[in-house]
Design an enzyme around this catalytic site. Structure first.
Site, PDB file in Angstrom:
ATOM      1  N   HIS A  93      35.030  -4.045 -53.952  1.00  0.00           N
ATOM      2  CA  HIS A  93      33.912  -4.965 -54.125  1.00  0.00           C
ATOM      3  C   HIS A  93      33.386  -5.506 -52.805  1.00  0.00           C
ATOM      4  CE1 HIS A  93      34.166  -4.309 -58.269  1.00  0.00           C
ATOM      5  NE2 HIS A  93      33.469  -5.369 -58.632  1.00  0.00           N
ATOM      6  N   ASP A 155      34.623 -16.873 -57.926  1.00  0.00           N
ATOM      7  CA  ASP A 155      33.740 -17.020 -59.098  1.00  0.00           C
ATOM      8  C   ASP A 155      33.908 -15.857 -60.063  1.00  0.00           C
ATOM      9  OD1 ASP A 155      32.706 -19.218 -57.867  1.00  0.00           O
ATOM     10  OD2 ASP A 155      30.905 -18.209 -57.136  1.00  0.00           O
ATOM     11  N   GLU A 266      30.408 -26.873 -57.210  1.00  0.00           N
ATOM     12  CA  GLU A 266      29.620 -25.854 -56.524  1.00  0.00           C
ATOM     13  C   GLU A 266      28.152 -26.291 -56.545  1.00  0.00           C
ATOM     14  OE1 GLU A 266      29.893 -21.709 -57.302  1.00  0.00           O
ATOM     15  OE2 GLU A 266      32.054 -21.611 -56.979  1.00  0.00           O
TER      16      GLU A 266
HETATM   17  P1  FAD Z   1      38.102  -4.348 -51.293  1.00  0.00           P
HETATM   18  O1  FAD Z   1      36.634  -4.435 -51.181  1.00  0.00           O
HETATM   19  O2  FAD Z   1      38.659  -3.164 -51.950  1.00  0.00           O
HETATM   20  O3  FAD Z   1      38.765  -4.532 -49.846  1.00  0.00           O
HETATM   21  C1  FAD Z   1      38.326  -5.529 -48.952  1.00  0.00           C
HETATM   22  C2  FAD Z   1      39.073  -5.399 -47.606  1.00  0.00           C
HETATM   23  O4  FAD Z   1      40.425  -5.783 -47.788  1.00  0.00           O
HETATM   24  C3  FAD Z   1      39.099  -3.983 -47.047  1.00  0.00           C
HETATM   25  O5  FAD Z   1      39.088  -4.039 -45.655  1.00  0.00           O
HETATM   26  C4  FAD Z   1      40.415  -3.447 -47.559  1.00  0.00           C
HETATM   27  O6  FAD Z   1      40.915  -2.419 -46.735  1.00  0.00           O
HETATM   28  C5  FAD Z   1      41.282  -4.686 -47.523  1.00  0.00           C
HETATM   29  N1  FAD Z   1      42.312  -4.708 -48.557  1.00  0.00           N
HETATM   30  C6  FAD Z   1      42.171  -4.488 -49.880  1.00  0.00           C
HETATM   31  N2  FAD Z   1      43.353  -4.639 -50.506  1.00  0.00           N
HETATM   32  C7  FAD Z   1      44.249  -4.968 -49.557  1.00  0.00           C
HETATM   33  C8  FAD Z   1      45.636  -5.246 -49.568  1.00  0.00           C
HETATM   34  N3  FAD Z   1      46.353  -5.206 -50.683  1.00  0.00           N
HETATM   35  N4  FAD Z   1      46.239  -5.543 -48.395  1.00  0.00           N
HETATM   36  C9  FAD Z   1      45.542  -5.580 -47.238  1.00  0.00           C
HETATM   37  N5  FAD Z   1      44.232  -5.317 -47.175  1.00  0.00           N
HETATM   38  C10 FAD Z   1      43.595  -5.017 -48.320  1.00  0.00           C
HETATM   39  N6  FAD Z   1      34.605 -13.825 -52.690  1.00  0.00           N
HETATM   40  C11 FAD Z   1      34.939 -15.121 -52.735  1.00  0.00           C
HETATM   41  O7  FAD Z   1      35.640 -15.630 -51.863  1.00  0.00           O
HETATM   42  N7  FAD Z   1      34.508 -15.909 -53.755  1.00  0.00           N
HETATM   43  C12 FAD Z   1      33.764 -15.434 -54.783  1.00  0.00           C
HETATM   44  O8  FAD Z   1      33.415 -16.182 -55.681  1.00  0.00           O
HETATM   45  C13 FAD Z   1      33.428 -14.055 -54.769  1.00  0.00           C
HETATM   46  N8  FAD Z   1      32.729 -13.510 -55.786  1.00  0.00           N
HETATM   47  C14 FAD Z   1      32.405 -12.195 -55.737  1.00  0.00           C
HETATM   48  C15 FAD Z   1      31.689 -11.637 -56.803  1.00  0.00           C
HETATM   49  C16 FAD Z   1      31.349 -10.305 -56.795  1.00  0.00           C
HETATM   50  C17 FAD Z   1      30.574  -9.728 -57.970  1.00  0.00           C
HETATM   51  C18 FAD Z   1      31.690  -9.499 -55.693  1.00  0.00           C
HETATM   52  C19 FAD Z   1      31.282  -8.067 -55.640  1.00  0.00           C
HETATM   53  C20 FAD Z   1      32.416 -10.027 -54.631  1.00  0.00           C
HETATM   54  C21 FAD Z   1      32.780 -11.380 -54.649  1.00  0.00           C
HETATM   55  N9  FAD Z   1      33.518 -11.958 -53.614  1.00  0.00           N
HETATM   56  C22 FAD Z   1      33.857 -13.285 -53.674  1.00  0.00           C
HETATM   57  C23 FAD Z   1      33.903 -11.179 -52.435  1.00  0.00           C
HETATM   58  C24 FAD Z   1      35.290 -10.597 -52.585  1.00  0.00           C
HETATM   59  O9  FAD Z   1      36.272 -11.602 -52.493  1.00  0.00           O
HETATM   60  C25 FAD Z   1      35.572  -9.591 -51.473  1.00  0.00           C
HETATM   61  O10 FAD Z   1      34.570  -8.612 -51.444  1.00  0.00           O
HETATM   62  C26 FAD Z   1      36.923  -8.924 -51.670  1.00  0.00           C
HETATM   63  O11 FAD Z   1      37.247  -8.194 -50.524  1.00  0.00           O
HETATM   64  C27 FAD Z   1      36.860  -8.011 -52.836  1.00  0.00           C
HETATM   65  O12 FAD Z   1      38.138  -7.663 -53.249  1.00  0.00           O
HETATM   66  P2  FAD Z   1      38.484  -6.144 -53.532  1.00  0.00           P
HETATM   67  O13 FAD Z   1      39.779  -6.197 -54.209  1.00  0.00           O
HETATM   68  O14 FAD Z   1      37.394  -5.435 -54.214  1.00  0.00           O
HETATM   69  O15 FAD Z   1      38.639  -5.669 -52.010  1.00  0.00           O
END
Ligand code: FAD
Length: 514
Positions: A93, A155, A266
């Site tokens: 994400h 969120d 918020e």
């Molecule tokens: P990924 O996108 O898969 O990875 C993000 C980064 O972390 C990459 O560099 C990856 O290599 C690394 N990574 C992933 N897993 C691990 C692990 N286990 N150990 C070490 N590194 C790792 N953020 C907020 O703070 N608050 C919000 O309310 C919020 N709402 C969101 C709503 C939506 C619809 C979206 C798309 C994003 C939102 N985000 C929010 C952002 C979100 O927290 C970040 O994009 C987060 O990185 C997404 O998590 P993911 O598991 O998809 O990570």
């Protein structure tokens, strides 16, 4: 859009990243793991995309680890190659390819199976959770089976525990408990040296704080210990409207600074028009409520502000008691009379509220279209000017999605973690959550990206104290500026925990070395 993706890819195939050795299917057969390795186009295609939808970077293979030991095996394997890189992929994400690895290995953290289980310790009030578990699953397990819940959320909950902890994880509870990184007490991490290590505030603490907000640069989080508290049964969710930014911020800051406050605070900016996505209709919480603009003062400008709060309560609380608390708290605020909306819903539905938005957006196709989102933290000092220049001017027509803005408190963040923040106790999250049409034209996405860049440029030109959240830069020079006086510490941590710079190359922070 295909061209757009192609070009973005071309632009981001930085020449500084050396080409990994050419390998064919099965090339990793000497990589001995319990899980599986997938070279197929379906898997690598998926791992080469993210929610942002603007980058496509094909990996060599996708690894589905059986557990932390497999993660360690993969890292040790990569260390022996002269050029390979590896990225953990949470739920993909990210917006700008942060979880991608050009010709590298992607570790699909969600596939850790039983290792993503959620073990609750009721006596000590914590949950041990796999790094690839989704927060939505943590919520369901903790609330349904134990009546407990983590303290700090995002969120939207279809994000992995490891993914948000690598950034910060903020929502309306962060003013009280800090970001999610402030509510974990222990991590199991596989470092870039290939060592599986348990760390905490008191054990291997340097690694613990490096990894929190560490953008995946120091290790892969395979387990996290998340603090819990009793979950409420119900939530009263309230939105109130302001025409004046200084009154909106005064009230928001009053709530986040008070001992007696709501459980969630918020806010968002919306357009003073009848536009269904950006304007008045985006405020009511229920289909039987409507926004009556005749209540707005004549002085109202091009944008308006909505403070969004929530109060937890239990099924045993008398309605009159809940009402009394709500009226007492709202009584201190100066929102526009009659522009107040509220609903009661159960706690899980409140936390899963964005899931409902996702379902609707999926149905129209806009969930899968590109999302050039911009997230930043801006110092309270500069918010009034930011409002004038950015909200009321550059963004006066909205972003075709929410423009979140709400205050957070520096003292709730641990300075030892890798996150960098603006100065001062109060700073604001500003999140431009842009949506497009199901099939946007290339120029439309380019315009959105350009507007983001214009906003960043404007902040720089005006000397605003701000930091990108979920940052994205293309060069070390820009990263250095982002980290400022913390850059030295970040580099030192990198040389300790990932000296060959094999981890998370999609962040464009360091170049793989031998
Ligand atoms: P990924 O996108 O898969 O990875 C993000 C980064 O972390 C990459 O560099 C990856 O290599 C690394 N990574 C992933 N897993 C691990 C692990 N286990 N150990 C070490 N590194 C790792 N953020 C907020 O703070 N608050 C919000 O309310 C919020 N709402 C969101 C709503 C939506 C619809 C979206 C798309 C994003 C939102 N985000 C929010 C952002 C979100 O927290 C970040 O994009 C987060 O990185 C997404 O998590 P993911 O598991 O998809 O990570």
């Amino acid at each position: 859009l295909a061209c757009l993706v192609e070009r973005f890819v071309a632009e981001n195939d930085t020449d500084s990243i050396p080409e990994p050795e050419k390998t064919n299917d099965g090339a990793l057969k000497d990589l001995d793991i319990e899980g599986s390795i997938d070279y197929g186009p379906a898997a690598t295609g998926l791992a080469g995309k993210d929610f942002g939808g603007m980058y496509a970077v094909k990996p060599l293979a996708v690894i589905r680890p059986a557990g932390a030991d497999d993660v360690a095996r993969v890292i040790r394997y990569v260390l022996q190659s002269p050029t390979l890189t590896v990225a953990a992929r949470g739920n993909g994400h990210s917006i700008n390819g942060q979880a991608m690895a050009h010709n590298g290995l992607i570790i699909d953290m969600k596939s850790m199976g039983d290792n993503n289980r959620i073990d609750v310790n009721v006596t000590s009030m914590y949950a041990d959770v796999g790094g690839g578990a989704l927060w939505a699953d943590v919520l369901k397990r903790c609330v349904s089976d134990y009546g407990l819940a983590p303290k700090s959320w995002t969120d939207y909950l279809d994000l992995t525990v490891g993914g948000t902890l690598s950034n910060a994880g903020v929502s309306g509870q962060a003013f009280r408990y800090g970001p999610q990184t402030s509510t974990v007490t222990e991590l199991e991490v596989v470092t870039g040296n290939g060592e599986k290590t348990v760390c905490s505030n008191s054990q291997n603490s340097e690694l613990f704080f490096s990894v929190l907000g560490g953008l995946g640069q120091f290790g892969i989080i395979t387990r996290a210990r998340v603090l819990l508290q009793p979950a409420p049964d119900m939530v009263r969710w309230i939105r109130v409207v302001y025409s004046e930014f200084d009154e909106f911020t005064r009230d928001a800051e009053l709530l986040v600074m008070s001992q007696e406050s709501f459980n969630y605070v918020e806010g968002f900016v919306f357009v003073n028009s009848s536009n269904p996505v950006n304007g008045w209709p985006s405020v009511p919480l229920d289909s039987n409520q409507s926004f009556d603009p005749t209540h707005l003062p004549k002085s109202a400008g091009p944008v308006l502000y909505c403070l969004e709060v929530a109060l937890h309560y239990s099924n045993h609380d008398k309605p009159s008691t809940v009402n009394t608390v709500v009226e007492k708290l709202l009584g201190k605020l100066k929102f526009i009379e009659n522009l107040r909306f509220e609903i009661d819903l159960n706690y899980m539905n409140f936390l899963l509220r964005v899931k409902h938005v996702e379902q609707a957006a999926r149905a129209t196709g806009i969930w899968d279209a590109p999302h050039p989102w911009l997230n930043m933290f801006v110092s309270k000092r500069d918010m009034s000017a930011f409002n004038r220049i950015v909200f009321q001017n550059i963004l006066k027509d909205g972003v075709n999605g929410p423009i979140l803005t709400y205050p957070l408190l520096h003292s709730k963040w641990d300075n030892r973690s890798s996150v960098v923040l603006p100065q001062g106790e109060i700073f604001y999250l500003v999140a431009l959550l842009r949506f497009s049409h199901p099939h946007p034209k290339e120029f439309e996405i380019k315009q959105m990206v350009a507007q983001n860049q214009k906003i960043i440029q404007t902040c720089n030109d005006n000397g605003f104290d701000f930091k990108l959240y979920l940052p994205h830069y293309k060069s070390t020079v820009e990263w250095k500026k982002h980290f400022e006086d913390q850059w030295g510490r970040f580099v030192e941590r990198k040389s300790k925990f990932d000296p060959k710079a094999i981890l998370a190359p999609g962040q464009n922070l360091f170049t793989r070395n031998h």
